[in-house]
Design a protein around this motif. Structure first.
Motif, PDB file in Angstrom:
ATOM      1  N   GLN A 476     -30.123 -19.561   3.334  1.00  0.00           N
ATOM      2  CA  GLN A 476     -29.485 -18.249   3.483  1.00  0.00           C
ATOM      3  C   GLN A 476     -29.319 -17.586   2.116  1.00  0.00           C
ATOM      4  N   ASN A 477     -29.615 -16.300   2.079  1.00  0.00           N
ATOM      5  CA  ASN A 477     -29.489 -15.545   0.832  1.00  0.00           C
ATOM      6  C   ASN A 477     -28.030 -15.499   0.392  1.00  0.00           C
ATOM      7  N   GLY A 478     -27.762 -15.961  -0.829  1.00  0.00           N
ATOM      8  CA  GLY A 478     -26.405 -15.943  -1.364  1.00  0.00           C
ATOM      9  C   GLY A 478     -25.649 -17.245  -1.185  1.00  0.00           C
ATOM     10  N   PHE A 479     -26.164 -18.174  -0.357  1.00  0.00           N
ATOM     11  CA  PHE A 479     -25.457 -19.438  -0.161  1.00  0.00           C
ATOM     12  C   PHE A 479     -25.721 -20.370  -1.345  1.00  0.00           C
ATOM     13  N   THR A 480     -24.664 -20.978  -1.862  1.00  0.00           N
ATOM     14  CA  THR A 480     -24.806 -21.891  -2.989  1.00  0.00           C
ATOM     15  C   THR A 480     -23.669 -22.900  -2.961  1.00  0.00           C
ATOM     16  N   THR A 481     -23.939 -24.082  -3.504  1.00  0.00           N
ATOM     17  CA  THR A 481     -22.892 -25.094  -3.682  1.00  0.00           C
ATOM     18  C   THR A 481     -22.541 -25.239  -5.153  1.00  0.00           C
ATOM     19  N   LYS A 482     -23.143 -24.354  -5.999  1.00  0.00           N
ATOM     20  CA  LYS A 482     -22.878 -24.422  -7.436  1.00  0.00           C
ATOM     21  C   LYS A 482     -21.545 -23.752  -7.743  1.00  0.00           C
ATOM     22  N   ASN A 483     -20.980 -24.083  -8.890  1.00  0.00           N
ATOM     23  CA  ASN A 483     -19.703 -23.512  -9.320  1.00  0.00           C
ATOM     24  C   ASN A 483     -19.902 -22.268 -10.171  1.00  0.00           C
ATOM     25  N   THR A 484     -21.021 -21.615 -10.021  1.00  0.00           N
ATOM     26  CA  THR A 484     -21.302 -20.395 -10.798  1.00  0.00           C
ATOM     27  C   THR A 484     -21.863 -19.349  -9.862  1.00  0.00           C
ATOM     28  N   SER A 485     -21.671 -18.062 -10.217  1.00  0.00           N
ATOM     29  CA  SER A 485     -22.174 -16.965  -9.390  1.00  0.00           C
ATOM     30  C   SER A 485     -23.344 -16.259 -10.041  1.00  0.00           C
ATOM     31  N   CYS A 486     -23.813 -16.777 -11.203  1.00  0.00           N
ATOM     32  CA  CYS A 486     -24.891 -16.106 -11.937  1.00  0.00           C
ATOM     33  C   CYS A 486     -26.229 -16.402 -11.286  1.00  0.00           C
ATOM     34  N   ASN A 487     -26.757 -15.510 -10.515  1.00  0.00           N
ATOM     35  CA  ASN A 487     -28.043 -15.638  -9.839  1.00  0.00           C
ATOM     36  C   ASN A 487     -28.090 -16.847  -8.914  1.00  0.00           C
ATOM     37  N   ALA A 488     -26.933 -17.341  -8.487  1.00  0.00           N
ATOM     38  CA  ALA A 488     -26.907 -18.498  -7.590  1.00  0.00           C
ATOM     39  C   ALA A 488     -27.071 -18.037  -6.146  1.00  0.00           C
ATOM     40  N   GLY A 489     -27.681 -18.941  -5.344  1.00  0.00           N
ATOM     41  CA  GLY A 489     -27.780 -18.651  -3.919  1.00  0.00           C
ATOM     42  C   GLY A 489     -29.000 -17.850  -3.518  1.00  0.00           C
ATOM     43  N   ILE A 490     -29.946 -17.628  -4.456  1.00  0.00           N
ATOM     44  CA  ILE A 490     -31.123 -16.831  -4.098  1.00  0.00           C
ATOM     45  C   ILE A 490     -32.418 -17.617  -4.228  1.00  0.00           C
ATOM     46  N   GLY A 491     -32.374 -18.776  -4.916  1.00  0.00           N
ATOM     47  CA  GLY A 491     -33.602 -19.536  -5.184  1.00  0.00           C
ATOM     48  C   GLY A 491     -34.343 -19.937  -3.931  1.00  0.00           C
ATOM     49  N   LEU A 492     -33.662 -20.666  -3.038  1.00  0.00           N
ATOM     50  CA  LEU A 492     -34.325 -21.131  -1.815  1.00  0.00           C
ATOM     51  C   LEU A 492     -34.645 -19.988  -0.865  1.00  0.00           C
ATOM     52  N   SER A 493     -33.854 -18.915  -0.923  1.00  0.00           N
ATOM     53  CA  SER A 493     -34.174 -17.735  -0.119  1.00  0.00           C
ATOM     54  C   SER A 493     -35.486 -17.114  -0.588  1.00  0.00           C
ATOM     55  N   LEU A 494     -35.682 -17.060  -1.917  1.00  0.00           N
ATOM     56  CA  LEU A 494     -36.948 -16.558  -2.454  1.00  0.00           C
ATOM     57  C   LEU A 494     -38.102 -17.477  -2.093  1.00  0.00           C
ATOM     58  N   VAL A 495     -37.841 -18.763  -2.135  1.00  0.00           N
ATOM     59  CA  VAL A 495     -38.877 -19.732  -1.744  1.00  0.00           C
ATOM     60  C   VAL A 495     -39.302 -19.506  -0.293  1.00  0.00           C
ATOM     61  N   GLN A 496     -38.315 -19.379   0.587  1.00  0.00           N
ATOM     62  CA  GLN A 496     -38.618 -19.177   2.005  1.00  0.00           C
ATOM     63  C   GLN A 496     -39.414 -17.889   2.225  1.00  0.00           C
ATOM     64  N   ASN A 497     -39.031 -16.800   1.539  1.00  0.00           N
ATOM     65  CA  ASN A 497     -39.747 -15.535   1.682  1.00  0.00           C
ATOM     66  C   ASN A 497     -41.182 -15.652   1.176  1.00  0.00           C
ATOM     67  N   ALA A 498     -41.367 -16.358   0.039  1.00  0.00           N
ATOM     68  CA  ALA A 498     -42.721 -16.524  -0.507  1.00  0.00           C
ATOM     69  C   ALA A 498     -43.591 -17.342   0.434  1.00  0.00           C
ATOM     70  N   ILE A 499     -43.004 -18.402   1.008  1.00  0.00           N
ATOM     71  CA  ILE A 499     -43.766 -19.235   1.959  1.00  0.00           C
ATOM     72  C   ILE A 499     -44.111 -18.432   3.209  1.00  0.00           C
ATOM     73  N   LYS A 500     -43.176 -17.622   3.655  1.00  0.00           N
ATOM     74  CA  LYS A 500     -43.439 -16.774   4.825  1.00  0.00           C
ATOM     75  C   LYS A 500     -44.599 -15.825   4.561  1.00  0.00           C
TER      76      LYS A 500
END
Length: 543
Positions: A476-500
């Motif tokens: 999910q876009n924006g979901f993260t388990t990291k303790n930071t908000s700097c560009n967190a939560g978009i990596g796997l969303s970008l991966v999923q979009n690229a694979i799609k």
């Protein structure tokens, strides 16, 4: 001169002019009305006297004045007339306020119509001055034997008009003062309504606002509290595929674009950010913000929307740039450490150890470079993987590329940028996972193969793994388990979009406390993906 001053002066001058006009108009109306009423009164008194039997019979006596004068004077005093003059056919007076003028000829020259049997109202100059008169004939049978003239002086009428005029003047002055006060309040209210701006400033701000709206690449639509469109820029016209010549301002938002939720924002007063919605089958990201007045009341809402694919491309570019920068920084830092080590060996005179150190470093670097040049001939991917290797060395992570890897047969129509996005974000996530782990040996491995009909990419780490309750949300876009908000939560969303976009799928397997492995399968020919699963959780991103 400022707008506030212009408005006050303009309204004040208008009120003064209207006040003067009204005063003179009322004066003329009242003067005409008063003359008319006095004339009718004089005529009524004259007719009443002419019909008195005593007056008619007195005309047949030897001394008519002895009978008529007392009656006329008594009536004159009762009705407040200036004079009541009664005369015969020869205009000889039988009554007059001044007894010395009895028996003398009447003056004024306005008795001709009366002697023809008509009652009249006239204005003439007599012995007492200009007067308004009511005249009536005195009949004896069918024959006119005399005339009754009841008069009021013009000066008396003017005095009454002046009294009324004074009242009108006082009322006019009050109205003028009130009008000037109202003019001040109106101009002050207008000034507040336009935030103290002058017309030139408003015109300039309008042009500036128009230029800003048209320079923005996002679509902009604003509505009022009734849902009518108040602002729409050219980009919005383009997105909605509506010609610029078509006027949208004034139309209801539902007629132009459905499901905008702008009216919901107007009702709740709550802003909404980065909300997805469809326009003509394409996904857009929208920001909806309520518009407040100076009383903190919602008076409308504005929405900005942009194609999500454009934003995704920007994020990809940013990710690539960040990755390249990290690689360069890592290489610089790593080689700086090696140079310091080499300098120390030389300073200590350990020349043999220095030569061995150089040979070892060259062998390692050349070995990886030669492997990548042979098995991953694409220069973009090879350079990217080499940069990640340098970053891993700086982070004290054992990053290995499986020696069975081979990525020689990449089809030309598969985007290298998409592959960099997929590999880069997965490797970055793996680095983060092992860095958060308390294990001494931090390992991340990468396996690439193009054997068969698919491109296979595997990234494995020995981090802490993924919790069961979060495994369903990691894409999910924006979901993260990291303790930071700097560009967190978009990596796997970008991966999923690229694979799609490439028509592939992604699976992952994770054991809590042991690590995670992500497997991506991308068909070399779009739409020819095999149906098997290589993990216990799968996300099919095919078209």
């Amino acid at each position: 001169m400022r707008l506030h001053t212009k408005l006050m002066l303009g309204i004040s001058v208008l009120i003064i002019v209207l006040g003067v006009i009204i005063e003179f108009t009322f004066k003329n109306i009242m003067e005409t009305k008063l003359k008319h009423e006095i004339g009718l009164k004089a005529l009524s008194v004259a007719e009443s006297i002419s019909n008195m039997p005593e007056i008619e019979s007195a005309f047949h006596t030897e001394n008519p004045s002895s009978i008529i004068q007392p009656i006329a004077e008594e009536i004159r005093k009762d009705v407040g007339a200036e004079f009541i003059v009664i005369g015969n056919r020869n205009e000889i007076r039988y009554s007059h306020p001044n007894p010395k003028r009895l028996g003398k000829k009447m003056v004024g020259g306005d008795n001709d119509q009366v002697f023809k049997g008509e009652s009249v109202i006239s204005e003439s100059v007599g012995t007492l001055g200009p007067s308004l008169r009511g005249k009536a004939p005195i009949f004896s049978g069918n024959k006119v034997i005399g005339v009754v003239s009841v008069g009021y002086l013009q000066t008396d009428i003017a005095t009454e008009v002046e009294k009324v005029q004074k009242k009108i003047f006082v009322a006019t002055v009050i109205i003028l003062i009130g009008g000037i006060l109202v003019a001040f309040l109106i101009s002050l209210n207008i000034k507040r309504a336009i935030f103290g701006l002058e017309p030139k400033e408003i015109a300039w701000m309008y042009q500036e606002k128009h230029a800003i709206l048209e320079s923005i690449h996002e679509g902009i639509i604003a509505i009022d509290t009734e849902g009518r469109i108040t602002v729409v820029n050219e980009t919005a016209h383009s997105i909605l595929k509506v010609p610029i010549s078509t006027l949208l301002r004034g139309k209801r938002i539902e007629q132009v674009l459905e499901n905008t939720h702008l009216l919901d924002v107007v009702r709740t007063g709550q802003a909404e950010y980065d909300q997805e919605f469809l326009i003509a089958g394409e996904v857009y990201l929208a920001n909806r913000i309520p518009i407040f007045n100076n009383k903190n009341e919602v008076i409308g809402a504005v929405a900005s929307f942009r194609n999500k694919s454009e934003l995704a491309n920007l994020l990809k570019e940013l990710s690539h740039i960040k990755t390249y920068a990290e690689g360069l920084r890592a290489q610089t830092h790593e080689y700086s450490n090696r140079m310091y080590t080499l300098l120390g060996l030389i300073q200590l005179g350990s020349y043999k150890e220095a030569i061995d150190f150089i040979s070892k470093e060259v062998d390692v670097a050349q070995g990886l470079i030669q492997f990548l040049m042979k098995e991953v001939p694409d220069p973009v991917l090879a350079a990217f993987i080499l940069g990640k290797s340098s970053l891993a060395s700086e982070l004290k992570i054992n990053f290995s590329i499986d020696r069975e890897s081979s990525f020689k047969g990449l089809p030309e129509d598969i985007s290298r940028d998409s592959l960099v996005t997929i590999i880069g974000n997965l490797v970055n996530n793996a680095f983060e996972a092992v860095r958060e782990s308390e294990k001494e040996e931090k390992q991340v491995s990468l396996f690439l193969t193009d054997l068969g009909k698919e491109l296979i990419i595997e990234v494995e780490d020995n981090g802490m793994g993924i919790d069961d309750h979060t495994s369903g949300m990691i894409f999910q876009n924006g979901f993260t388990t990291k303790n930071t908000s700097c560009n967190a939560g978009i990596g796997l969303s970008l991966v999923q979009n690229a694979i799609k976009d490439l028509g592939g799928n992604i699976t992952f397997s994770s054991i809590r406390g042991e690590g995670t492995i992500f497997t991506i399968a991308i068909p070399k020919i779009r739409g020819k993906l095999n149906e098997g699963e290589s993990g216990n959780r799968s996300v099919n991103c095919g078209g």
